[in-house]
Write an enzyme that holds these catalytic residues in place. Structure first.
Site, PDB file in Angstrom:
ATOM      1  N   PHE A 157       0.853  -1.193   0.000  1.00  0.00           N
ATOM      2  CA  PHE A 157       0.000   0.000   0.000  1.00  0.00           C
ATOM      3  C   PHE A 157       0.886   1.239   0.000  1.00  0.00           C
ATOM      4  O   PHE A 157       1.762   1.396   0.859  1.00  0.00           O
ATOM      5  CB  PHE A 157      -0.903   0.010   1.229  1.00  0.00           C
ATOM      6  CG  PHE A 157      -2.087  -0.925   1.135  1.00  0.00           C
ATOM      7  CD1 PHE A 157      -2.133  -1.923   0.180  1.00  0.00           C
ATOM      8  CD2 PHE A 157      -3.146  -0.809   2.011  1.00  0.00           C
ATOM      9  CE1 PHE A 157      -3.222  -2.786   0.087  1.00  0.00           C
ATOM     10  CE2 PHE A 157      -4.242  -1.653   1.946  1.00  0.00           C
ATOM     11  CZ  PHE A 157      -4.275  -2.648   0.976  1.00  0.00           C
ATOM     12  N   GLU A 158       0.630   2.137  -0.927  1.00  0.00           N
ATOM     13  CA  GLU A 158       1.418   3.357  -1.061  1.00  0.00           C
ATOM     14  C   GLU A 158       0.477   4.556  -1.150  1.00  0.00           C
ATOM     15  O   GLU A 158      -0.735   4.430  -0.992  1.00  0.00           O
ATOM     16  CB  GLU A 158       2.333   3.264  -2.286  1.00  0.00           C
ATOM     17  CG  GLU A 158       3.291   2.076  -2.244  1.00  0.00           C
ATOM     18  CD  GLU A 158       4.227   2.007  -3.436  1.00  0.00           C
ATOM     19  OE1 GLU A 158       4.396   3.027  -4.123  1.00  0.00           O
ATOM     20  OE2 GLU A 158       4.788   0.924  -3.678  1.00  0.00           O
TER      21      GLU A 158
END
Length: 589
Positions: free
Chosen positions: A374-375
């Protein structure tokens, strides 16, 4: 991870740089006790402080009911007992123009903030120093300033007549439920020794060894020791950590090579068929599963279209190649997220859709587990969400619940990895999003990592596309060399204070820790030459060649290995990463 050939430095990097620029350097204390009397002025007076002028006020305050108000050069100071040759951390929340925080005969710092802002500094006591004076003051003609929530963290100087500090503890035999400890004799008259786990006494003995029993399998514990007599207790030793046995095995080698395979898209590195991935890779992360919309939780994965990847294999051949890899002991995971795959599980419905859709991908392709990449804005912390051990932000709480459900569904052989950027992990040492005063995404992976630490197979932080990050030595470290990987990885092993929350993130087991680097100069910003990568691993695993850095978490002979973005880019550059690091990892003890 990015689809582009040179991954963006992005708005995330910009936010990171702004956070770092605004920061006034702080320190990791030698202990974890605030030595000040009346540190928040909650006595409703300046009791404990020596103030040339000043009084307590009910407004403006940062926390509690009172704060200090003083003016001009009005100095407030407090003297405390300290331990020689020891580093202490000082912080205070202040408002005014300007306000100074310092140690008499030592460092000082200041700010001109009009609203409450935190000042931080550290100092190291001299060889014979047993006391230190902390002070705060304003400036001539600048008017009233306010101070609240002052802290001087570190070991106290002890009580006259109490024993000296014992020798630092060492770990002996470790079982699934016990840890044996021994330590050096303390100077002076000693009645006995107390063994602490945090602030809790776990054992009291008259000798210099004990065994702590009744522990949980596959769990890391940290202990310190203090001597005592009728006069009082000595300062505590430094902590030592040990991990109990009984950790489930998922069939990985002791030191693993981990890489991402561009399975759903093409870029400048070219498409690589699953069957053509060399056997050097122990974990192959399929990039990427992405949501149908940011908040849907509905994750989809498809092979790269023929029009984009002319060499793509059929679905049947793809699945057959996955099974062939698994027959050789390799693990194949679906990686969720990446640069473009923003995933925000804002509702119970999104959480349930995530579990259902990810399960469908795992089942269809016969995968071994899941990688969380997740970014961007996938994870963040709501205002007031300051305890990483008990998060309240929906996107965090729902992700933890979803991962726990998947782990329970697939059992002990389920492989769970995570690939956060430094912004979401190590920057939490300086700033934690939910506590305000910074980007609300800083440190936001910490509650997820902590909640899933019993189920986490490998955490491989992306040591690239990062701004400078402060390590446990209170120095900024810059990507691209061994020093960055050493400092960032040591933080994950040793654990660290989480900004100004009063909480400490416990370190992970060494077998859960790897770090990530770009496979080549075109794969991402922060590429590190193989010799520098291996120098970092030698320091981390063997405590050798660490340069000027001292490992706070100690050597990690079970250090899990190396991750890279990406296998495709490594093939494009003639397998430099694989050919350099696979033999090197094999050579480690």
């Amino acid at each position: 991870m990015s689809r582009s050939s040179l991954r963006r430095l992005s708005a995330l990097f910009t936010a990171f740089a702004l956070v770092v620029t605004a920061f006034v350097a702080g320190a990791a204390p030698a202990g974890a006790a605030n030595l000040l009397t009346n540190p928040g002025f909650e006595a409703g007076s300046t009791s404990g402080w020596s103030c040339q002028s000043g009084t307590t006020v009910a407004s403006p305050v940062r926390t509690g009911n009172y704060a200090l108000a003083s003016s001009d050069f009005g100095k407030c100071a407090q003297t405390v007992s300290v331990v020689p040759n020891t580093t202490y951390a000082i912080s205070a929340w202040v408002r005014g123009n300007p306000v100074y925080l310092g140690v008499t005969g030592g460092p000082s710092t200041w700010t001109g903030a009009t609203n409450y802002a935190e000042l931080k500094l550290s100092f190291t006591t001299g060889a014979g120093q047993t006391s230190a004076e902390l002070y705060l003051h304003g400036w001539y003609g600048a008017g009233t300033f306010n101070v609240d929530d002052v802290a001087l963290d570190g070991p106290g100087g002890g009580t006259p007549g109490a024993p000296g500090t014992p020798g630092n503890p060492a770990v002996g035999t470790v079982t699934n439920s016990s840890v044996a400890l021994s330590w050096g004799t303390a100077a002076g008259t000693v009645t006995g020794y107390r063994v602490y786990e945090g602030s809790t006494v776990r054992s009291t003995v008259t000798g210099t060894s004990t065994t702590i029993s009744g522990l949980t399998a596959c769990t890391t514990y940290s202990y310190s020791v203090a001597a005592y007599n009728s006069a009082g207790e000595s300062p505590k030793t430094t902590q030592v950590s040990a991990t109990t046995g009984g950790c489930p095995s998922v069939g990985l080698p002791k030191h693993a090579l981990i890489g991402y395979l561009h399975a759903s898209f093409a870029n400048g590195s070219g498409y690589l068929r699953m069957a053509d991935v060399p056997d050097a890779w122990d974990i192959i992360n399929l990039a990427f599963g992405e949501p149908t919309s940011v908040t849907s939780g509905d994750i989809r994965f498809r092979q790269c279209p023929v029009a984009e990847c002319p060499g793509v294999e059929s679905e049947a051949d793809f699945i057959a190649a996955i099974k062939a890899k698994q027959a050789k002991g390799k693990k194949v995971l679906i990686s969720i997220g990446g640069q473009n795959g923003q995933v925000q599980l804002t509702s119970a419905g999104a959480r349930d859709a995530f579990v259902s859709s990810v399960s469908a991908i795992i089942d269809k392709y016969g995968l071994d587990g899941l990688d969380i990449d997740f970014e961007g804005h996938s994870l963040y912390l709501s205002s007031g969400d300051t305890d990483f051990r008990n998060p309240t932000t929906p996107v965090i709480v729902n992700l933890i619940s979803a991962l726990r459900t998947l782990k329970n569904k697939y059992g002990s052989r389920f492989v769970l990895t995570m690939a956060p950027e430094t912004f979401f992990v190590q920057v939490g040492y300086q700033f934690y999003g939910g506590s305000g005063g910074s980007d609300n995404r800083t440190g936001s992976y910490l509650p997820v990592i902590h909640a899933m630490r019993d189920a986490l197979t490998v955490l491989h932080v992306q040591d690239y596309n990062s701004g400078p990050v402060m390590g446990l030595d209170n120095q900024y470290h810059t990507m691209g060399g061994a020093d960055f990987h050493i400092a960032m990885t040591d933080m994950v092993k040793a654990g660290f204070k989480v900004a100004n929350t009063g909480q400490t993130f416990p370190g992970l087991r060494e077998d859960q820790i790897a770090f990530g680097v770009p496979a080549a100069v075109s794969a991402g910003n922060g590429h590190t030459a193989p010799a520098q990568v291996q120098a970092a691993v030698n320091c981390l695993a063997r405590n050798q060649g660490c340069g000027g850095y001292t490992l706070r978490g100690g050597a990690s002979p079970a250090f899990r290995g190396l991750m890279t973005w990406s296998i495709n880019w490594d093939r494009y550059y003639n397998w430099e990463f694989q050919n350099s690091h696979r033999p090197f990892l094999n050579s480690l003890p």
